[in-house]
Design an enzyme around this catalytic site. Sequence first.
Site, PDB file in Angstrom:
ATOM      1  CG  HIS A   1      -0.287  -0.106   2.541  1.00  0.00           C
ATOM      2  ND1 HIS A   1       0.192  -1.288   3.042  1.00  0.00           N
ATOM      3  CD2 HIS A   1      -0.013   0.816   3.504  1.00  0.00           C
ATOM      4  CE1 HIS A   1       0.723  -1.102   4.238  1.00  0.00           C
ATOM      5  NE2 HIS A   1       0.624   0.180   4.550  1.00  0.00           N
TER       6      HIS A   1
ATOM      7  CD  GLU B   1       2.132   3.894   8.986  1.00  0.00           C
ATOM      8  OE1 GLU B   1       2.900   3.016   9.446  1.00  0.00           O
ATOM      9  OE2 GLU B   1       2.350   4.487   7.924  1.00  0.00           O
TER      10      GLU B   1
HETATM   11 MN    MN Z   1       1.652   1.135   6.224  1.00  0.00          MN
END
Ligand code: MN
Length: 394
Positions: free
Chosen positions: A325, A339
């Site tokens: 990604h 994250e």
């Molecule tokens: Mn990532």
Amino acid sequence: MAKPINFKVTFDEVPEPIRQDGAGATDPGPRDILRALENPDMLVPPITDAGTVPNLRFSFSDTNMILKHGGWSRQITSRELPIATTLAGVNMRLTPGGVRELHWHKQVEWSFMTVGRARITAVDQNGLNFIADVGVGDLWYFPPGIPHSIQGLEEGCEFLLVFDAGDFSDLDTFTITDWFAHTPKEVLSANFGVPISAFEDIPTQQKYIFQAEVPGPLESVAIPDPFGTRNFTHNLLGQTPITSPGGSVRIVDSTNFPVSEQIAAALVEIVPGGMRELHWHPNNDEWQYVLTGTGRMTAFAADGTARTFDIRAGDVGYMPFCYGHYIQNTGTETLWYLEVFKSNRYADISLTQWMALVPDQLVRDNLNVGSELMNALRKEKWPVVRFPGYTYGT
Ligand code: MN
Ligand code: MN
């Protein structure tokens, strides 16, 4: 006879599901144009998208608000976003003096403050206590079973809570009011050595969040503890970031915040035109929370499948273990996001670094590429890239 209903939509600038090559057709309605405007890459997916990748995004704006005197909360769990099995998130606001009551739970609690200031308390199994004030950019971590509380200070506060179980519910924790309400009063009397009358006014059910007075300065509420104190907080925003041309990354895990044994996280900044580089994570799923801005990400899920999502402030994104990604800033303001991983260590694999550290000819033969690309590969990671002259949308 009733007039036939006209489902056709009228709107000033109506985005249509038509790709540049002409594929697709107009959508006369019924339709939600505001949603379509927010999701240009879902209305017209990139031609590289394919297959049936499940939903990887959910907005806190689509959740059920729990409104209380003293604040509110809302959550995104595996009930809202079924693929998110490793972590669940709660977004909470507390008014000045508003209290998230004394409680504990089976799950780890990791938190990031986004607005205002709060006072937190905790006591561990050895009687070590902790009473601290936290502000924007601070985080806290409570191990499973450790009792704690949160209270808004003068300006109130808002924060994100992350728990290490997708099916968590913040309404289903062990609270002090709930336990008192469900313990015979003669047992309370025997436990504390006071008459039953001392429990006349205890709540009959859990309070969860309630309004109280703003507490005094930290010094005024200090509790001398014969066993000592233990720290459960970390100033993430105050950390020196890893910078690269498109932004910055601040990583926090058990290496620089030892108490955080089950959560690793990164606070990422992407400038307009910048992009979190193509990568994946070799340890666990990634749970994302967008703090500011707008962007898009594509999940590459192997076997010829990929799906692109538009993301914006207030969204939770989820990227399963090993899915390739990127996150691209598609707007004009800086995109900040978190994250979060159920792991003791942060880990990512950079596509660029991988390609730079295997034999040159092998990469050329795999991809049919030449020197232009090979000469651009870097052995050092640039977590967030931005190349001069590149503008999103060109
Ligand atoms: Mn990532
Ligand atoms: Mn909690």
